[in-house]
Design an enzyme around this catalytic site. Structure first.
Site, short mmCIF file in Angstrom:
data_model
loop_
_atom_site.label_atom_id
_atom_site.label_comp_id
_atom_site.label_asym_id
_atom_site.label_seq_id
_atom_site.Cartn_x
_atom_site.Cartn_y
_atom_site.Cartn_z
CG ASN A 184 -1.77 1.27 1.26
OD1 ASN A 184 -2.76 1.39 0.53
ND2 ASN A 184 -1.41 2.25 2.09
CE1 TYR A 188 -2.26 7.12 5.08
CE2 TYR A 188 -0.11 6.08 4.92
CZ TYR A 188 -1.47 6.05 4.69
OH TYR A 188 -2.04 4.96 4.09
NE ARG A 189 -0.51 15.90 10.92
CZ ARG A 189 -1.74 16.18 11.34
NH1 ARG A 189 -2.65 16.55 10.47
NH2 ARG A 189 -2.05 16.08 12.61
CD GLU A 293 -2.41 2.54 -2.90
OE1 GLU A 293 -3.49 2.67 -2.30
OE2 GLU A 293 -1.63 1.57 -2.71
CG ASP A 342 -4.82 19.04 8.40
OD1 ASP A 342 -4.68 18.79 7.19
OD2 ASP A 342 -4.60 18.21 9.29
#
Length: 543
Positions: A184, A188-189, A293, A342
């Site tokens: 996968n 993600y930060r 992906e 954000d």
């Protein structure tokens, strides 16, 4: 032809007049973010919206470093990144794949062979380390015979004043499903804590978080008698750790053997920063868990992604990325992460997240660091979100074929509002679609779903507003439900759990209990429209 790497992409941006090289000294602490934010908001509401891509070539505190920002920050650049004239082109390619025409003759069957060969070319390709640009410079830990690793040497940005520290904002995070073995890649930060560790902000409902939970469940196996006991132990572990998001309390009913396994257990992780644009984009697409992906990136590029084996973990990463970080998270370790400015336009507050321990850093010579800044829209992610909306419409239509079109307005930060037009066929159809959307992968986070008839252009927000304001009786046409909400939702009654709203703005039928006459919408006679069209320029009214 597909871009081989980030540098190919930068050359194309330069050639197309879409790149601004910044040679003034700029600090990665707040200053770069302010410049990128202003650029992203240039030309708002016009065809020139989004400004230019920015390549910072004089980074304060990091001699020789370069930072690329706003690479996806306009409709034109998003289309250039995916090498299409229209984002709907990719949607049509997806439709052709999932709804192929059945060949009736031998000649038609033969014509299918090139298409089958094309599909075969989407799968990733493993290459030798000597051919991988990301291996040009390798830093190992002292324990692994190297001279040490230091994340603080990367020009990682702090983007907003109250951020908890510098954050890696455009990473392609690679994990492996422990059950299926499939890889996968998500985005993600990652808050940089020090030279060797970062936070790993994979939200509770993301695939990488599920990989971690599967390893936690495996830690509970064999601690009780029989399969039923194992299942009960897994249920207990998920409950007391809130699905792996909370530390185990000292009085928890977790067997000592399970706790030991958790403390000793690790999940391998790799991170690529600065890949070709299609691969970076693929990290944000809401793909089903069974589809890698890397395969999506190959489909978008029309060419396989070249991968290379990592040095210290059993994972494969984009071979020509600018930076590769390798390491692991421990199953039982959480650390405070945040705050972070954000894409909602608000700060995400502090919370507990897994810790990423870096075991190796490799990079290209004169590596280019890719970053983004998120905040009040419109920003760079608005165009990435629009591309996701257009490309994955056909996949939504697989489950809900009555959907005609969808719109995810960037001002609602995508997951807060989805406008859907449908071919209404029966009483209550709009409510069926609402519930179908809330049951569909990442669409479960949608806070508000508005459903309109097929004759409403959902991309025209003025038209949608007219329909909603005029077509609903609030008590009758609004429904509420409870369920998972986005981690970034600061207004929900509890973190990750709250309410959602559906609005049925379709025309109401007698079959739905509506007994009054329904008026026609205003529309001029076609003959009058044609006559005025013919004389319009002569009237001199418009410019």
């Amino acid at each position: 032809m597909a871009y081989n790497d980030l540098r190919d992409w930068i050359k194309q941006l330069d050639k197309e007049g879409e790149l601004r090289r910044i040679r003034e000294a700029v600090n990665p602490y707040l200053e770069m973010a302010e410049i990128a934010d202003r650029a992203a908001k240039l030309g708002k509401g016009t065809g020139a919206a989004g400004g230019s891509a920015l390549l910072f070539e004089n980074v304060v505190g990091f001699p020789g470093a370069k930072v690329l920002m706003n690479q996806f920050g306009s409709e034109r650049r998003m289309k250039l990144a995916l090498e299409v004239e229209s984002l709907d082109e990719i949607a049509e390619r997806i439709r052709a794949l999932i709804h192929p025409e059945t060949p009736a003759t031998l000649m038609e069957k033969l014509k299918l062979l090139p298409k089958l060969a094309e599909v075969g070319s989407f799968f990733p390709k493993l290459i030798a380390a000597k051919d991988a640009a990301c291996k040009q410079v390798i830093h190992r830990t002292v324990e692994d015979g190297g001279q040490g690793i230091d994340l603080l040497k990367l020009p990682v940005l702090t983007t907003w004043p109250q951020d908890g520290g510098p954050f890696i904002t455009l990473p392609c995070v690679v994990t492996r499903d422990p059950k299926s073995g499939k890889r996968n890649m998500g985005m993600y930060r990652m808050q940089v804590y020090d030279g060797q560790t970062t936070g790993m902000h994979w939200q509770r409902q993301k695939n990488a978080a599920e990989h971690l939970r599967d390893r936690l469940r495996a830690a509970a196996e064999g601690t009780s008698q029989g399969d039923a006991g194992d299942l009960a132990a897994r249920v207990d572990l998920m409950a007391v750790t809130a699905g792996g998001t909370a530390a185990v309390a000292s009085n928890a009913t977790i067997p000592a053997t399970t706790l030991t396994t958790m403390r000793e257990g690790r999940m391998e992780v790799a991170v690529a920063i600065g890949t070709d644009p299609a691969t970076t984009f693929s990290a944000i697409v809401p793909a089903p868990p069974e589809v890698e992906e890397y395969l999506i990136a190959g489909f978008l590029r029309g060419k396989p992604v070249e991968l290379v084996q990592c040095e210290t973990v059993d994972l494969q990463v984009p071979a020509h990325a600018e930076y590769i970080l390798e390491g692991y998270v421990q199953l039982d370790e959480l650390r405070t992460e945040g705050p972070f400015g954000d894409h909602t336009g608000f700060y995400t507050m502090q919370d507990e997240y897994p810790v990423f321990h870096v075991t190796c850093i490799s990079h290209r010579r004169e590596a280019i660091y890719a970053a983004t800044v998120v905040g009040k829209p419109p920003m760079e992610d608005a165009w990435m979100g629009k591309a996701v909306e257009r490309i994955f419409l056909p996949l939504m239509q697989l489950t809900l074929p009555e959907i005609v079109d969808v719109c995810l307005p960037p001002e609602a930060v995508f997951h807060n509002l989805m406008i859907v037009s449908i071919r209404k066929s029966y009483a209550g159809h709009a409510r069926k679609v609402m519930n179908g959307i809330w049951a569909m992968g990442q669409a479960m986070f949608t806070k508000c779903v508005i459903v309109v008839d097929e004759d409403c252009d959902v991309q025209n927000l003025a038209e949608v507003t007219l329909r909603v304001a005029n077509n609903i009786d609030p008590e009758r046409d609004i429904q509420f439900t409870l369920g998972p909400v986005d981690t970034l939702d600061h207004a929900s009654r509890m973190p990750n759990y709250g309410s959602k709203m559906g609005i049925d703005a379709t025309r109401k039928w007698a079959a739905e209990g509506f007994t009054r006459p329904w008026p026609q919408m205003l529309k001029m006679e076609p003959s009058v429209v044609a006559k005025v069209d013919a004389i319009w320029k002569k009237l001199g009214i418009e410019g």
